[in-house]
Design an enzyme around this catalytic site. Structure first.
Site, mmCIF file in Angstrom:
data_model
loop_
_atom_site.group_PDB
_atom_site.id
_atom_site.type_symbol
_atom_site.label_atom_id
_atom_site.label_comp_id
_atom_site.label_asym_id
_atom_site.label_seq_id
_atom_site.Cartn_x
_atom_site.Cartn_y
_atom_site.Cartn_z
ATOM 1 N N TYR A 142 0.664 -1.083 -0.020
ATOM 2 C CA TYR A 142 0.154 0.104 -0.142
ATOM 3 C C TYR A 142 0.887 1.407 0.113
ATOM 4 O O TYR A 142 0.591 2.276 -0.485
ATOM 5 C CB TYR A 142 -0.815 0.016 1.310
ATOM 6 C CG TYR A 142 -2.309 -0.618 0.902
ATOM 7 C CD1 TYR A 142 -2.145 -1.893 0.593
ATOM 8 C CD2 TYR A 142 -3.457 0.100 1.404
ATOM 9 C CE1 TYR A 142 -3.610 -2.466 0.504
ATOM 10 C CE2 TYR A 142 -4.570 -0.490 1.184
ATOM 11 C CZ TYR A 142 -4.741 -2.009 0.772
ATOM 12 O OH TYR A 142 -6.093 -2.633 0.696
ATOM 13 N N LYS A 192 3.184 -15.128 1.872
ATOM 14 C CA LYS A 192 3.286 -16.026 0.822
ATOM 15 C C LYS A 192 4.987 -16.142 0.798
ATOM 16 O O LYS A 192 5.589 -15.843 -0.208
ATOM 17 C CB LYS A 192 2.844 -15.437 -0.514
ATOM 18 C CG LYS A 192 1.495 -15.408 -0.694
ATOM 19 C CD LYS A 192 1.148 -16.780 -1.304
ATOM 20 C CE LYS A 192 1.466 -16.824 -2.851
ATOM 21 N NZ LYS A 192 0.953 -18.357 -3.086
ATOM 22 N N ASP A 224 -2.953 -18.008 0.358
ATOM 23 C CA ASP A 224 -3.820 -18.546 -0.551
ATOM 24 C C ASP A 224 -4.421 -19.772 0.147
ATOM 25 O O ASP A 224 -5.775 -19.825 0.089
ATOM 26 C CB ASP A 224 -3.208 -18.855 -1.681
ATOM 27 C CG ASP A 224 -2.028 -19.567 -1.877
ATOM 28 O OD1 ASP A 224 -1.536 -19.830 -0.672
ATOM 29 O OD2 ASP A 224 -1.800 -20.279 -2.655
ATOM 30 N N ASP A 248 -6.475 -7.025 3.774
ATOM 31 C CA ASP A 248 -7.482 -6.582 2.994
ATOM 32 C C ASP A 248 -8.449 -7.514 2.458
ATOM 33 O O ASP A 248 -9.542 -7.736 2.837
ATOM 34 C CB ASP A 248 -6.991 -5.605 2.027
ATOM 35 C CG ASP A 248 -8.172 -4.818 1.371
ATOM 36 O OD1 ASP A 248 -8.957 -4.252 2.122
ATOM 37 O OD2 ASP A 248 -8.048 -4.627 -0.017
ATOM 38 N N ASP A 252 -12.234 -9.390 4.151
ATOM 39 C CA ASP A 252 -13.437 -9.357 3.132
ATOM 40 C C ASP A 252 -14.064 -10.629 3.338
ATOM 41 O O ASP A 252 -15.346 -10.869 3.445
ATOM 42 C CB ASP A 252 -13.331 -8.657 1.963
ATOM 43 C CG ASP A 252 -13.758 -7.276 1.790
ATOM 44 O OD1 ASP A 252 -13.335 -6.364 2.719
ATOM 45 O OD2 ASP A 252 -14.108 -6.669 0.724
HETATM 46 C C1 IPM Z 1 -10.509 -1.437 3.884
HETATM 47 C C2 IPM Z 1 -10.670 -0.695 2.704
HETATM 48 C C3 IPM Z 1 -9.477 0.278 2.283
HETATM 49 C C4 IPM Z 1 -8.301 -0.545 2.147
HETATM 50 C C5 IPM Z 1 -9.998 1.021 1.070
HETATM 51 C C6 IPM Z 1 -11.000 1.957 1.161
HETATM 52 C C7 IPM Z 1 -8.625 1.995 0.939
HETATM 53 O O1 IPM Z 1 -10.760 -1.659 1.334
HETATM 54 O O2 IPM Z 1 -10.240 -0.745 4.726
HETATM 55 O O3 IPM Z 1 -10.485 -2.591 3.906
HETATM 56 O O4 IPM Z 1 -8.148 -1.050 1.134
HETATM 57 O O5 IPM Z 1 -7.616 -0.793 2.989
HETATM 58 MG MG MG Z 2 -10.931 -3.846 2.128
#
Ligand code: IPM
Ligand code: MG
Length: 367
Positions: A142, A192, A224, A248, A252
Site C-alpha cells: 500500500y 506467501k 492463499d 484487506d 472481506d
Molecule cells: C479497507 C478498505 C480500504 C483498504 C480502502 C477503502 C482504501 O478496503 O479498509 O479494507 O483497501 O484498506
Molecule cells: Mg478492504
C-alpha cells in the site's frame, strides 16, 4: 470538557447515514450512563475533496492527531473515480492511517447466532464463529516505493512495491500475540513465503517474536491456503496476523462468514499517547456502498460495533462495550434485518434508522 474526545469523519456514500445512528448511540451513553464525550465532526474522502480539493485537509489531520479516537464512516464513490490518484477519497483514509501510525488493524469476525443462516456458508461452518484478524496497516504494498505508472520501451508499466522492515513486522506481531494471550492463545500468521522474500522475512520475524510468547501456539500458512481454509473451516482459527494487502482480502472473506459485510467493525491502533490511550481510528470494514446511499437502507451495525470497539480499546469501558454488543445481538435475535441481512423467509425488514432505534431501545432495556 469531557475527558474523552472523538473526531467523527462520516465521509461518503452511506457513511453519514450509518454514522448518524452512532451519534445517537453516543448520546445515549452520555445521558443514560453519564459517559460524556467531546465530539467534533469534520470531512474526509470525496466530501472533503468537494470543499478543500483534497480528501483530507491538513487541519483535519491535525485534529485527528489530538483526539482520543477518530470514528470514520466510509470513503469513495463513482463521482470520484476519474480523479488523479493523489486526491482520490481513499487517499484521505490512507493518510490518516499512515500519519497516525495505526499499524495494528483489528478486524474481529463474530457470527451472531441469529445470523448463522444469513451467510452464503452453511450454518454449521460459521455458527459460534469468533476470530480476530490483525492486519498490518501502515506499510507493505500500500505504501512501498517505487510506485506509479511509467513507460518503458514505449509500453506502460505499473509498479508497486511490497516492502517490510523487521520492526514493522515485529510490532504488529506483538499486537497479535498480545491479543491471542487474551483469547484462545492460538495465532496463525499468513504470508506467501513460498514466492515472496518479504514473506520469508515475515515468517522469520513472527517466529522470533513468538519466543516471548511460549503460551501461544503459533502456526504459519500461505495466504492463499489461508483464504481457502477460512471458507472451508473458519473455526480452526483464533487470531490471524497478516500483512496489509492479504489482510484487506482475507478480512472481506471473513466478513461474509458473519452474514454480511454490513456487520464487521474494525479498530486501527497505534502507539500509546501521553494519556496512555492508543492512537486510534475506528471504522466499519464495509465501504461507501454508493448503490444504496441516501436511501436509508444501509446497515448501521458495523459502524455501531466499531464504536463498541472504541469503548473497549480507547476508553477501557469493556462492560459498556459488552452492553452495546449485547443490544445488537438482541435486536438481531428479535428478527430485525436491514436488506443486506435478509435471507429467504427470514426476519422483519427494517431501514437504517429503525435499526438504530431498536438498538437504543435495547440499550435502554439493559439498565
Ligand atoms: C479497507 C478498505 C480500504 C483498504 C480502502 C477503502 C482504501 O478496503 O479498509 O479494507 O483497501 O484498506
Ligand atoms: Mg478492504
Amino acid at each position: 470538557m469531557a475527558d474523552r474526545s472523538l473526531l467523527i469523519l462520516a465521509g461518503d456514500g452511506i457513511g453519514p447515514e450509518v454514522m448518524a445512528e452512532v451519534r445517537r448511540v453516543i448520546d445515549w451513553f452520555a445521558e443514560a450512563r453519564g459517559l460524556a464525550f467531546t465530539v467534533e465532526e469534520d470531512l474526509v474522502g470525496g466530501a472533503a475533496y468537494d470543499v478543500h480539493g483534497a480528501p483530507l485537509a491538513d487541519a483535519t489531520m491535525a485534529k485527528a492527531q489530538q483526539v482520543d479516537a477518530v470514528l470514520l464512516g466510509a470513503v469513495g464513490g463513482p463521482k470520484y473515480d476519474a480523479l488523479d490518484f493523489s486526491v482520490k477519497p481513499e487517499r484521505g483514509l490512507l493518510r490518516l492511517r499512515k500519519e497516525m501510525d495505526l499499524f495494528a488493524n483489528l478486524r474481529p469476525a463474530q457470527c451472531f447466532e441469529a445470523l448463522a443462516d444469513a451467510s452464503s456458508l452453511k450454518r454449521e461452518v460459521i455458527a459460534g464463529l469468533d476470530i480476530m484478524i490483525v492486519r498490518e496497516l501502515t506499510s507493505g504494498v500500500y505504501f512501498g516505493s517505487p510506485r506509479g505508472v511509467g513507460v518503458e520501451d514505449g509500453k506502460r508499466v505499473g509498479v508497486n512495491t511490497q516492502r517490510y522492515t523487521e520492526d514493522e513486522i515485529a510490532r504488529v506481531a506483538r499486537a497479535a500475540f498480545d491479543l491471542a494471550m487474551k483469547r484462545d492463545r492460538r495465532l496463525c500468521s499468513m504470508e506467501k513465503a513460498n514466492v515472496m522474500e518479504s514473506g520469508v522475512l515475515w515468517r522469520e520475524v513472527v517466529t522470533e517474536v513468538g519466543r516471548d510468547y511460549p503460551d501461544v501456539a503459533l502456526s504459519h500458512m500461505y495466504a492463499d491456503a489461508g483464504a481457502m481454509q477460512l471458507v472451508r473451516w473458519p473455526k480452526q482459527f483464533d487470531v490471524i496476523v497478516t500483512d496489509n494487502l492479504f489482510g484487506d482480502i482475507l478480512s472481506d472473506i471473513a466478513a461474509m462468514l458473519t452474514g454480511s459485510l454490513g456487520m464487521l467493525p474494525s479498530a486501527s491502533l497505534g502507539a500509546p499517547m501521553a494519556n496512555g490511550r492508543p492512537k486510534a481510528l475506528y471504522e466499519p470494514v464495509h465501504g461507501s456502498a454508493p448503490d444504496i446511499a441516501g436511501q436509508g437502507l444501509a446497515n448501521p451495525i458495523a459502524c455501531i460495533l466499531s464504536f463498541a470497539m472504541a469503548l473497549r480499546y480507547s476508553f477501557a469501558l469493556g462492560e459498556e462495550a459488552d452492553r452495546l454488543e449485547r443490544a445488537v445481538e438482541q435486536v438481531l435475535a428479535q428478527g430485525l434485518r436491514t436488506p443486506d441481512l435478509m435471507t429467504v423467509g427470514g426476519g422483519r425488514k427494517v431501514g437504517t434508522r429503525d435499526m438504530g432505534d431498536a438498538i437504543i431501545a435495547q440499550l435502554q432495556a439493559s439498565l
